[in-house]
Motif scaffolding. Structure first.
Motif, PDB file in Angstrom:
ATOM      1  N   GLY A  39      22.975  43.706 -25.502  1.00 35.09           N
ATOM      2  CA  GLY A  39      24.050  42.716 -25.555  1.00 35.09           C
ATOM      3  C   GLY A  39      25.166  43.090 -26.518  1.00 35.09           C
ATOM      4  N   TYR A  40      25.067  44.263 -27.128  1.00 36.48           N
ATOM      5  CA  TYR A  40      26.094  44.743 -28.055  1.00 36.48           C
ATOM      6  C   TYR A  40      26.865  45.913 -27.446  1.00 36.48           C
ATOM      7  N   CYS A  41      28.027  46.196 -28.005  1.00 35.58           N
ATOM      8  CA  CYS A  41      28.839  47.313 -27.546  1.00 35.58           C
ATOM      9  C   CYS A  41      28.122  48.637 -27.811  1.00 35.58           C
ATOM     10  N   LEU A  42      28.299  49.579 -26.896  1.00 30.85           N
ATOM     11  CA  LEU A  42      27.741  50.920 -27.085  1.00 30.85           C
ATOM     12  C   LEU A  42      28.320  51.561 -28.337  1.00 30.85           C
ATOM     13  N   ASN A  43      27.588  52.497 -28.907  1.00 35.59           N
ATOM     14  CA  ASN A  43      28.099  53.259 -30.032  1.00 35.59           C
ATOM     15  C   ASN A  43      29.042  54.354 -29.526  1.00 35.59           C
ATOM     16  N   ALA A  44      29.791  54.935 -30.439  1.00 35.63           N
ATOM     17  CA  ALA A  44      30.883  55.849 -30.087  1.00 35.63           C
ATOM     18  C   ALA A  44      30.453  57.005 -29.198  1.00 35.63           C
ATOM     19  N   LYS A  45      29.305  57.607 -29.472  1.00 40.32           N
ATOM     20  CA  LYS A  45      28.889  58.804 -28.726  1.00 40.32           C
ATOM     21  C   LYS A  45      28.725  58.542 -27.237  1.00 40.32           C
ATOM     22  N   GLN A  95      26.457  41.371  -9.381  1.00 39.55           N
ATOM     23  CA  GLN A  95      26.716  40.037  -9.918  1.00 39.55           C
ATOM     24  C   GLN A  95      25.574  39.548 -10.784  1.00 39.55           C
ATOM     25  N   LEU A  96      24.356  39.826 -10.357  1.00 36.82           N
ATOM     26  CA  LEU A  96      23.177  39.441 -11.137  1.00 36.82           C
ATOM     27  C   LEU A  96      23.196  40.127 -12.499  1.00 36.82           C
ATOM     28  N   ILE A  97      23.511  41.424 -12.510  1.00 34.86           N
ATOM     29  CA  ILE A  97      23.587  42.178 -13.760  1.00 34.86           C
ATOM     30  C   ILE A  97      24.625  41.565 -14.690  1.00 34.86           C
ATOM     31  N   LYS A  98      25.794  41.266 -14.156  1.00 33.28           N
ATOM     32  CA  LYS A  98      26.875  40.698 -14.972  1.00 33.28           C
ATOM     33  C   LYS A  98      26.466  39.359 -15.576  1.00 33.28           C
ATOM     34  N   GLU A  99      25.825  38.509 -14.777  1.00 30.20           N
ATOM     35  CA  GLU A  99      25.428  37.191 -15.261  1.00 30.20           C
ATOM     36  C   GLU A  99      24.356  37.301 -16.352  1.00 30.20           C
ATOM     37  N   LYS A 100      23.364  38.136 -16.118  1.00 30.51           N
ATOM     38  CA  LYS A 100      22.268  38.271 -17.082  1.00 30.51           C
ATOM     39  C   LYS A 100      22.750  38.886 -18.405  1.00 30.51           C
ATOM     40  N   VAL A 101      23.623  39.889 -18.289  1.00 31.72           N
ATOM     41  CA  VAL A 101      24.118  40.532 -19.512  1.00 31.72           C
ATOM     42  C   VAL A 101      25.056  39.593 -20.267  1.00 31.72           C
ATOM     43  N   ALA A 125      26.002  36.288 -25.121  1.00 37.55           N
ATOM     44  CA  ALA A 125      26.163  34.967 -25.735  1.00 37.55           C
ATOM     45  C   ALA A 125      25.107  34.733 -26.811  1.00 37.55           C
ATOM     46  N   LYS A 126      23.907  35.260 -26.600  1.00 35.67           N
ATOM     47  CA  LYS A 126      22.818  35.067 -27.559  1.00 35.67           C
ATOM     48  C   LYS A 126      23.021  35.859 -28.840  1.00 35.67           C
ATOM     49  N   THR A 127      23.848  36.916 -28.794  1.00 32.24           N
ATOM     50  CA  THR A 127      24.095  37.684 -30.015  1.00 32.24           C
ATOM     51  C   THR A 127      24.878  36.852 -31.032  1.00 32.24           C
ATOM     52  N   GLY A 128      25.630  35.872 -30.530  1.00 32.71           N
ATOM     53  CA  GLY A 128      26.385  34.998 -31.424  1.00 32.71           C
ATOM     54  C   GLY A 128      27.678  35.585 -31.946  1.00 32.71           C
ATOM     55  N   LEU A 129      28.023  36.807 -31.484  1.00 29.61           N
ATOM     56  CA  LEU A 129      29.257  37.431 -31.961  1.00 29.61           C
ATOM     57  C   LEU A 129      30.467  36.845 -31.242  1.00 29.61           C
TER      58      LEU A 129
END
Length: 231
Positions: A38-44, A106-112, A117-121
């Motif tokens: 649920g977080y952004c990928l790292n730079a690499k 669509q399922l992937i987008k909804e679940k992710v 949202a759960k990360t709270g960022l």
């Protein structure tokens, strides 16, 4: 690393690199979310995946994540190979795919989206400006903006100088091992430092945001004199 260096260098040369500004100096810093965390990928992984993203969604999933979310990768799809460290410190290899490469995007987008949202960022309502053409500093600010949601600007002169400086790092990675300059970081080490820089920037941004929120919600002091009751 050599393949990633090549596609990043190509994106700089053909003007499609997302970390370069438009004619107004605005940089379109958007995340690609790791569907497992649920977080952004790292730079690499973030930067080369942005190069190959095209019109795909800003989400990356593995075979296992896709199955856990209730669908699977379409037959014949090729993913983005990346390395990761196992619990026993050995290095493993896996692949990232975009939702459009699965049978149920669509399922992937909804679940992710639920996972994000759960990360709270919260998206950071901040404006950042790149003021250094040093590749580590420049991309550190760019990745910080991708991860935090802050808007980003850079002058054409700094962007042009950065392109030349970063191309040196990429060319060194693409050179034969015996011909590489040992004083220039490998692309892997360079991207690790970029992430450290990005995380340091965002740590300060979120600390500033917390202070601002505390000031906003700090209760006003009651300066009124107490009323004396008649005896």
């Amino acid at each position: 690393p050599a393949h990633n260096a090549k596609i990043i260098k190509d994106s700089i040369e053909n003007g499609t690199a997302t970390f370069l500004p438009d004619q107004n100096g605005n940089v379109n810093a958007k995340p690609i979310i790791n569907g497992n965390t649920g977080y952004c990928l790292n730079a690499k992984d973030l930067i080369p995946m942005q190069v190959i993203q095209k019109d795909n969604s800003n989400i990356a999933v593995t075979y296992k994540t896709t199955q856990n979310l209730g669908t699977r990768i379409k037959e014949g799809e090729k993913g983005f190979f990346y390395n990761f460290q196992r619990e026993d410190k050995t290095i493993g290899t896996s692949q990232f795919f975009f939702p459009e490469q699965t049978e149920n995007p669509q399922l992937i987008k909804e679940k992710v989206s639920e996972k994000v949202a759960k990360t709270g960022l919260k998206k950071m309502d901040k404006s950042l400006e790149i003021t250094s053409s040093n590749p580590e500093e420049y991309l550190g600010m760019y990745v910080a903006a991708c991860k935090s949601g802050a808007s980003l600007k850079v002058s054409p002169q700094i962007a042009e100088e950065f392109k030349q400086n970063f191309t040196e790092v990429l060319n060194n990675q693409l050179a034969k091992k015996a011909d590489r300059n040992a004083e220039i970081d490998t692309l892997s080490n360079f991207m690790f430092k970029v992430d450290q820089k990005a995380n340091s920037i965002n740590k300060e941004l979120y600390a500033e945001r917390r202070q601002e929120m505390q000031k906003e919600f700090k209760p006003k002091q009651n300066n009124r004199k107490p009323v004396e009751l008649a005896r």
